[in-house]
Design an enzyme around this catalytic site. Structure first.
Site, PDB file in Angstrom:
ATOM      1  N   CYS A   7     -49.289   0.051  -1.585  1.00 54.26           N
ATOM      2  CA  CYS A   7     -48.757  -0.469  -2.841  1.00 54.26           C
ATOM      3  C   CYS A   7     -49.102  -1.939  -3.064  1.00 54.26           C
ATOM      4  O   CYS A   7     -49.379  -2.685  -2.123  1.00 54.26           O
ATOM      5  CB  CYS A   7     -47.237  -0.287  -2.861  1.00 54.26           C
ATOM      6  N   ASP A 128     -35.655   2.793   0.277  1.00 55.50           N
ATOM      7  CA  ASP A 128     -36.102   1.439   0.566  1.00 55.50           C
ATOM      8  C   ASP A 128     -34.922   0.601   1.049  1.00 55.50           C
ATOM      9  O   ASP A 128     -33.761   0.960   0.853  1.00 55.50           O
ATOM     10  CB  ASP A 128     -36.688   0.836  -0.722  1.00 55.50           C
TER      11      ASP A 128
END
Length: 202
Positions: A7, A128
Site C-alpha cells: 500500500c 488494523d
C-alpha cells in the site's frame, strides 16, 4: 495462500517493483492528510503502468461516495478501502453507485471491535491498529474471527511470516514496513513478499 497488498505506492518506480514481485493488490492513498496522498490523475497514470494481474485498491477516509464510485467506475482503481468512520448506510449508498468490491477497515483494540468487523456489510474487512500508526495490535484478538480479512498494522519483512503462520489471514497489508525514510524501498518490498510466500515454497 495468503495474498499480499503493498500500500501507499506513489511513484512509477514503485509500480515497476510491484510488477516484478506480483502482489495480488497495490494501494493508492486518496486521503489528503496522508504523506502518501495521490491525486486521482496521478493514480490513473500509475494504474496504466500496473500489470493487469494486480488489482489497484483506493484508500479513502470519509470521502464523498460519488467520488469513490467515480474512481471505481472509470477504472482508476479496482476496489475501494474505506478507512474512516463509514457506516453501513454509507456502504449501502456506495453500492447503489458501483458494483466494485469494498474493503472496510476497522481499528482493533478489543473483542467488541472484532464483533463489529465481523458484522460489516463490506465485501472484505481489514483489521488494523489505527490509521497508519505502523504498530501491531494484539493478534490474539483475531484468532476466532469467522470471515476472511486483510491483516494490517505494523507488519514488516521481520514479522509477517510469523503473522501468516499464526493467523492464516486472507491477505496482509503493508505500507510503512516497506519504506526507508518515508519512501518505498525495493529491497524491503522484495523481502516482505518473500517472507509471505515462504510457506508456498516449503
Amino acid at each position: 495462500m495468503t495474498k499480499i497488498k503493498l500500500c501507499g505506492l506513489s511513484r512509477a518506480c514503485d509500480i515497476d517493483v510491484a510488477n516484478e514481485l506480483k502482489p495480488e493488490y497495490v494501494g493508492f492513498v486518496f486521503a489528503r492528510k496522508s504523506s502518501r496522498y495521490l491525486a486521482p490523475e496521478q493514480a490513473a497514470e500509475l494504474k496504466k503502468l500496473l500489470s493487469p494481474d494486480i488489482r489497484a485498491v483506493g484508500v479513502f477516509v470519509d470521502e464523498n461516495p460519488q467520488t469513490v464510485a467515480g474512481l471505481l467506475n472509470d477504472g482508476t482503481i479496482d476496489m475501494a478501502q474505506l478507512h474512516g468512520v463509514e457506516s453501513g448506510e454509507y456502504i449501502k449508498k456506495l453500492r447503489q453507485l458501483t458494483d466494485k468490491p469494498l474493503i472496510r477497515a476497522f481499528r482493533i483494540q478489543s473483542a467488541a471491535d472484532i464483533a463489529d468487523a465481523g458484522n460489516s456489510s463490506a465485501d472484505y474487512i481489514l483489521l488494523d491498529s489505527g490509521a497508519g500508526t505502523g504498530s501491531v495490535f494484539d493478534w490474539e484478538l483475531v484468532r476466532n474471527i469467522r470471515r476472511p480479512y486483510f491483516l494490517a498494522g505494523g507488519l514488516s519483512p521481520d514479522n509477517v511470516e510469523n503473522a501468516v503462520n499464526m493467523l492464516y489471514p486472507f491477505a496482509v497489508d503493508v505500507s510503512s514496513g516497506i519504506e526507508t525514510d518515508g519512501v518505498k524501498d525495493k529491497l524491503k518490498m522484495a523481502a516482505f513478499v518473500a517472507a509471505v510466500r515462504k510457506e508456498d515454497r516449503l
